[in-house]
Design a protein around this motif. Structure first.
Motif, PDB file in Angstrom:
ATOM      1  N   SER A 381       0.830  -1.204   0.000  1.00 30.68           N
ATOM      2  CA  SER A 381       0.000   0.000   0.000  1.00 30.68           C
ATOM      3  C   SER A 381       0.866   1.256   0.000  1.00 30.68           C
ATOM      4  N   MET A 382       1.947   1.249   0.783  1.00 29.96           N
ATOM      5  CA  MET A 382       2.834   2.412   0.835  1.00 29.96           C
ATOM      6  C   MET A 382       3.516   2.642  -0.507  1.00 29.96           C
ATOM      7  N   LEU A 383       3.940   1.565  -1.163  1.00 24.70           N
ATOM      8  CA  LEU A 383       4.577   1.695  -2.478  1.00 24.70           C
ATOM      9  C   LEU A 383       3.596   2.239  -3.509  1.00 24.70           C
ATOM     10  N   ALA A 384       2.373   1.723  -3.450  1.00 25.13           N
ATOM     11  CA  ALA A 384       1.361   2.184  -4.404  1.00 25.13           C
ATOM     12  C   ALA A 384       1.076   3.670  -4.223  1.00 25.13           C
ATOM     13  N   GLN A 385       1.018   4.110  -2.975  1.00 23.13           N
ATOM     14  CA  GLN A 385       0.775   5.533  -2.714  1.00 23.13           C
ATOM     15  C   GLN A 385       1.932   6.391  -3.205  1.00 23.13           C
ATOM     16  N   MET A 386       3.164   5.949  -2.998  1.00 19.58           N
ATOM     17  CA  MET A 386       4.333   6.718  -3.416  1.00 19.58           C
ATOM     18  C   MET A 386       4.412   6.818  -4.934  1.00 19.58           C
ATOM     19  N   ALA A 387       3.975   5.806  -5.630  1.00 18.04           N
ATOM     20  CA  ALA A 387       4.063   5.811  -7.096  1.00 18.04           C
ATOM     21  C   ALA A 387       2.842   6.443  -7.745  1.00 18.04           C
ATOM     22  N   GLY A 398      -1.397  -5.736  -7.923  1.00 19.13           N
ATOM     23  CA  GLY A 398      -0.943  -5.320  -9.243  1.00 19.13           C
ATOM     24  C   GLY A 398      -0.395  -3.911  -9.227  1.00 19.13           C
ATOM     25  N   ALA A 399      -1.026  -3.005  -8.452  1.00 21.27           N
ATOM     26  CA  ALA A 399      -0.533  -1.629  -8.342  1.00 21.27           C
ATOM     27  C   ALA A 399       0.844  -1.611  -7.729  1.00 21.27           C
ATOM     28  N   ALA A 400       1.030  -2.446  -6.708  1.00 21.14           N
ATOM     29  CA  ALA A 400       2.335  -2.478  -6.044  1.00 21.14           C
ATOM     30  C   ALA A 400       3.402  -3.014  -6.980  1.00 21.14           C
ATOM     31  N   GLU A 401       3.059  -4.011  -7.799  1.00 24.66           N
ATOM     32  CA  GLU A 401       4.052  -4.557  -8.726  1.00 24.66           C
ATOM     33  C   GLU A 401       4.464  -3.499  -9.741  1.00 24.66           C
ATOM     34  N   GLY A 402       3.442  -2.731 -10.219  1.00 27.89           N
ATOM     35  CA  GLY A 402       3.764  -1.675 -11.165  1.00 27.89           C
ATOM     36  C   GLY A 402       4.633  -0.607 -10.529  1.00 27.89           C
ATOM     37  N   ALA A 403       4.337  -0.302  -9.259  1.00 34.12           N
ATOM     38  CA  ALA A 403       5.121   0.700  -8.548  1.00 34.12           C
ATOM     39  C   ALA A 403       6.572   0.272  -8.418  1.00 34.12           C
ATOM     40  N   LEU A 404       6.790  -1.017  -8.207  1.00 32.90           N
ATOM     41  CA  LEU A 404       8.168  -1.510  -8.095  1.00 32.90           C
ATOM     42  C   LEU A 404       8.931  -1.286  -9.394  1.00 32.90           C
ATOM     43  N   ASP A 405       8.247  -1.558 -10.531  1.00 34.13           N
ATOM     44  CA  ASP A 405       8.921  -1.380 -11.823  1.00 34.13           C
ATOM     45  C   ASP A 405       9.250   0.088 -12.048  1.00 34.13           C
ATOM     46  N   GLU A 406       8.296   0.987 -11.692  1.00 31.54           N
ATOM     47  CA  GLU A 406       8.509   2.412 -11.909  1.00 31.54           C
ATOM     48  C   GLU A 406       9.662   2.951 -11.086  1.00 31.54           C
ATOM     49  N   MET A 407       9.883   2.353  -9.914  1.00 26.07           N
ATOM     50  CA  MET A 407      10.824   2.940  -8.964  1.00 26.07           C
ATOM     51  C   MET A 407      12.175   2.221  -8.925  1.00 26.07           C
ATOM     52  N   GLU A 408      12.506   1.459  -9.991  1.00 30.26           N
ATOM     53  CA  GLU A 408      13.798   0.753 -10.013  1.00 30.26           C
ATOM     54  C   GLU A 408      14.950   1.699  -9.741  1.00 30.26           C
ATOM     55  N   GLY A 409      14.916   2.868 -10.318  1.00 34.95           N
ATOM     56  CA  GLY A 409      16.008   3.816 -10.100  1.00 34.95           C
ATOM     57  C   GLY A 409      15.570   5.004  -9.279  1.00 34.95           C
ATOM     58  N   LEU A 421      10.010  -5.115   1.429  1.00 39.11           N
ATOM     59  CA  LEU A 421       8.948  -5.962   0.904  1.00 39.11           C
ATOM     60  C   LEU A 421       9.498  -7.303   0.439  1.00 39.11           C
ATOM     61  N   GLU A 422      10.613  -7.281  -0.286  1.00 36.13           N
ATOM     62  CA  GLU A 422      11.209  -8.526  -0.777  1.00 36.13           C
ATOM     63  C   GLU A 422      11.668  -9.415   0.380  1.00 36.13           C
ATOM     64  N   ALA A 423      12.252  -8.807   1.412  1.00 39.04           N
ATOM     65  CA  ALA A 423      12.709  -9.579   2.577  1.00 39.04           C
ATOM     66  C   ALA A 423      11.523 -10.223   3.294  1.00 39.04           C
ATOM     67  N   THR A 424      10.429  -9.485   3.402  1.00 38.06           N
ATOM     68  CA  THR A 424       9.237 -10.023   4.069  1.00 38.06           C
ATOM     69  C   THR A 424       8.637 -11.152   3.260  1.00 38.06           C
ATOM     70  N   ARG A 425       8.631 -10.979   1.918  1.00 36.85           N
ATOM     71  CA  ARG A 425       8.141 -12.052   1.040  1.00 36.85           C
ATOM     72  C   ARG A 425       8.927 -13.345   1.235  1.00 36.85           C
ATOM     73  N   ARG A 426      10.271 -13.197   1.258  1.00 36.62           N
ATOM     74  CA  ARG A 426      11.116 -14.388   1.420  1.00 36.62           C
ATOM     75  C   ARG A 426      10.875 -15.057   2.777  1.00 36.62           C
ATOM     76  N   ALA A 427      10.723 -14.245   3.820  1.00 36.82           N
ATOM     77  CA  ALA A 427      10.477 -14.794   5.155  1.00 36.82           C
ATOM     78  C   ALA A 427       9.151 -15.542   5.192  1.00 36.82           C
ATOM     79  N   LEU A 428       8.135 -14.977   4.514  1.00 38.33           N
ATOM     80  CA  LEU A 428       6.831 -15.632   4.476  1.00 38.33           C
ATOM     81  C   LEU A 428       6.922 -16.970   3.737  1.00 38.33           C
ATOM     82  N   GLU A 429       7.647 -16.995   2.625  1.00 40.33           N
ATOM     83  CA  GLU A 429       7.808 -18.244   1.875  1.00 40.33           C
ATOM     84  C   GLU A 429       8.519 -19.305   2.704  1.00 40.33           C
ATOM     85  N   MET A 430       9.527 -18.884   3.487  1.00 43.43           N
ATOM     86  CA  MET A 430      10.251 -19.833   4.344  1.00 43.43           C
ATOM     87  C   MET A 430       9.332 -20.385   5.437  1.00 43.43           C
ATOM     88  N   GLU A 431       8.517 -19.518   6.034  1.00 50.96           N
ATOM     89  CA  GLU A 431       7.590 -19.971   7.079  1.00 50.96           C
ATOM     90  C   GLU A 431       6.602 -20.986   6.525  1.00 50.96           C
TER      91      GLU A 431
END
Length: 436
Positions: A381-387, A398-409, A421-431
Motif C-alpha cells: 500500500s505504501m509503495l502504491a501511494q508513493m508511485a 498489481g498496483a504495487a508490482e507496477g510501482a516496483l517497476d517504476e521505482m527501479e532507479g 517488501l522482498e525480505a518479508t516475502r522471502r520470510a513468508l515463503e520460508m515460514e
C-alpha cells in the motif's frame, strides 16, 4: 507461592468425626510448618511447606496454592494432588463440603463451601477475562476428566449405555478403555480422551457434575462415599498474547488429582471379590507412586513411571516440567496412627523431588504467517501511494508490482521499501515451507 524447582507439600488435618470420638487425639499441629503424630511411646514429627490445623477453612487452604494455579496463565504446568488414607478429607479438600456434587451446594453458601477445584476454576476464568480485556490476549480452555479404576483408564465424560441394572460399578465395564502415550518430547497424553472447549466457570462445573456421577464410589468402614478410583481433571490452556500479534502462544496444563485413599485390609469384614480387587489395585497403584517418589529422591538411574497408569500419567508432574503441590490429609484419631505416619513419610520424600518447570511458549505459525501477510499488504500500500498508483487503473498487488517497476532507479525511500517488501516475502515463503 509454588516452589520454582521442587514439589510443594502441605498437610491438612481434618476435624474428628463422630465415629472417632471414642479414640484419643494423636495429632498436634506445632506451628504453620510443623506437625507431630504420637501415641503412647511412639512419635513422628516433621516439617512441611505448610500445615493446616483442624480449624482451617477451605479458603485458607486454597489461598496457599492460588499462585500456583494462576501460574498456568503465565505458561507454567501446574498439578495439585490430594494424597492420604481413605476418609481423611481428600475429596472434601478438592471439591468441597458437598463432596463431588458440585452443583448441589446452597448458592448462598457455595463460595465458602467450595474446595480447591471450583475455586481454581473460578479464578482461572476471571484472570483470563482480565487478560483479554486489559492486554488483548486470546485465551482458550479445554477440559478433560478421567479416572483410573482397577488399573484401567476411563473417560468420565464419555457416554455409556443407559438402562442397565445392578451394581453401579458395572458402568466401568461399559466404557472404552484408554491408554497413556508419550509424544516425541516425552510428555504424556491420552489418545481418544474427550476434550471439551469450555468458555465459562459454570460450564466446567457442569462437566464435573456429569463426570462425578460416573465415578466409582463405594461404602466402606472409613467412608460412606469412598472414592474407589483416582480422578484427574485436566485443563489445557492456550494463550495468544495481544491476540496473536506477537506471533507466539503459551500452552500449559492444569491437573487436579483426587487420589483414591489407601486402606488397610480388614479381616473382620467379609469383602466381596470386586471390593478385594479394588483395594488391591488402589494399594498397588499408591505403592507404585511411592516407588517413583523414592527413585526420584534417591537419584536412581531408572524411574519406574510405567509401572502403573497413575505414575505414567503423572510423569510430567513428578520430576518433570511442572510446578506441583501435594496436599497430604490426616485423621487426628489415634486409631489412624499407622496410616498417618505412612502419609507423612510419603510427604517427607516428596519434598525432596526436583522438578524443572519452564514457561511453555512457542511460535504460533498461523499467527506468524498472518503477521507477515499483513506486513506485505502494508508495504504494498505504501509503495502504491508513493508511485501514485491509485489512479493508474490497477489496484491491490498489481498496483504495487507496477510501482516496483517504476521505482527501479527511484529515491532511497522507495528502494528501502522495496527491499523490505522482498525480505518479508522471502520470510513468508520460508515460514510456509516449514509448515509443509
Amino acid at each position: 507461592m509454588p516452589k520454582d524447582g521442587g514439589v510443594q507439600v502441605v498437610v491438612r488435618v481434618r476435624p474428628m468425626l463422630a465415629r472417632e470420638l471414642a479414640f484419643d487425639n494423636a495429632v498436634e499441629v506445632v506451628s504453620d510448618t510443623e506437625v507431630v503424630v504420637f501415641k503412647q511411646d511412639q512419635e513422628f514429627a516433621s516439617a512441611y511447606d505448610h500445615v493446616f490445623p483442624e480449624t482451617a477453612s477451605q479458603e485458607d487452604v486454597y489461598a496457599h496454592i492460588k499462585d500456583g494455579v494462576l501460574s498456568a496463565l503465565a505458561g507454567y504446568n501446574f498439578t495439585i494432588l490430594a494424597y492420604g488414607q481413605t476418609g481423611t478429607g481428600k475429596t472434601h479438600t478438592m471439591m468441597g463440603d458437598h463432596g463431588t456434587d458440585v452443583l448441589e451446594a446452597d448458592p448462598h453458601k457455595q463460595r465458602a463451601a467450595f474446595g480447591i477445584v471450583p475455586r481454581a476454576l473460578h479464578d482461572i476464568f476471571r484472570q483470563a477475562k482480565t487478560l483479554q480485556e486489559r492486554e488483548g490476549a486470546s485465551v482458550n480452555v479445554v477440559a478433560s476428566y478421567m479416572e483410573i479404576y482397577n488399573e484401567r483408564l476411563y473417560d468420565l465424560l464419555q457416554p455409556y449405555k443407559k438402562g442397565h441394572k445392578g451394581d453401579p460399578l458395572d458402568i466401568q465395564k461399559r466404557k472404552e478403555l484408554l491408554e497413556v502415550r508419550e509424544d516425541p518430547n516425552g510428555s504424556t497424553y491420552v489418545p481418544n480422551l474427550l476434550a471439551v472447549k469450555v468458555k465459562s466457570y459454570a460450564s466446567v462445573l457442569q462437566l464435573l457434575s456429569k463426570g462425578n456421577r460416573n465415578r466409582a464410589v463405594r461404602h466402606t468402614e472409613m467412608n460412606i462415599h469412598s472414592s474407589r478410583s483416582h480422578a484427574i481433571l485436566q485443563l489445557v490452556l492456550e494463550q495468544w498474547p495481544q491476540g496473536g500479534r506477537e506471533g507466539r502462544v503459551l500452552r500449559s496444563k492444569l491437573n487436579f488429582v483426587d487420589l483414591a485413599g489407601s486402606e488397610r485390609w480388614n479381616t473382620k469384614v467379609d469383602m466381596q471379590a470386586e471390593r478385594i480387587s479394588e483395594l488391591t489395585s488402589i494399594n498397588s497403584s499408591l505403592s507404585a507412586l511411592a516407588s517413583v517418589v523414592a527413585a526420584l529422591t534417591e537419584g536412581r538411574p531408572h524411574v519406574p513411571y510405567r509401572d502403573s497408569k497413575l505414575t505414567h500419567l503423572l510423569q510430567d508432574s513428578l520430576g518433570g516440567n511442572c510446578r506441583t503441590t501435594i496436599v497430604s490429609t490426616l485423621s487426628p484419631s489415634v486409631d489412624a496412627f499407622d496410616e498417618s505416619v505412612s502419609t507423612l513419610k510419603f510427604a517427607d520424600r516428596a519434598t525432596a523431588i526436583g522438578n524443572n518447570p519452564v514457561v511453555n511458549t512457542s511460535r504460533d505459525m498461523s499467527s506468524v504467517l498472518a503477521i507477515k501477510e499483513r506486513e506485505i499488504q502494508r508495504l504494498r500500500s505504501m509503495l502504491a501511494q508513493m508511485a501514485g498508483a491509485g489512479g493508474s487503473g490497477t489496484s491491490g498487488g498489481g498496483a504495487a508490482e507496477g510501482a516496483l517497476d517504476e521505482m527501479e532507479g527511484g529515491g532511497s525511500g522507495a528502494a528501502q521499501l522495496k527491499e523490505e517488501l522482498e525480505a518479508t516475502r522471502r520470510a513468508l515463503e520460508m515460514e510456509r515451507a516449514l509448515r509443509t
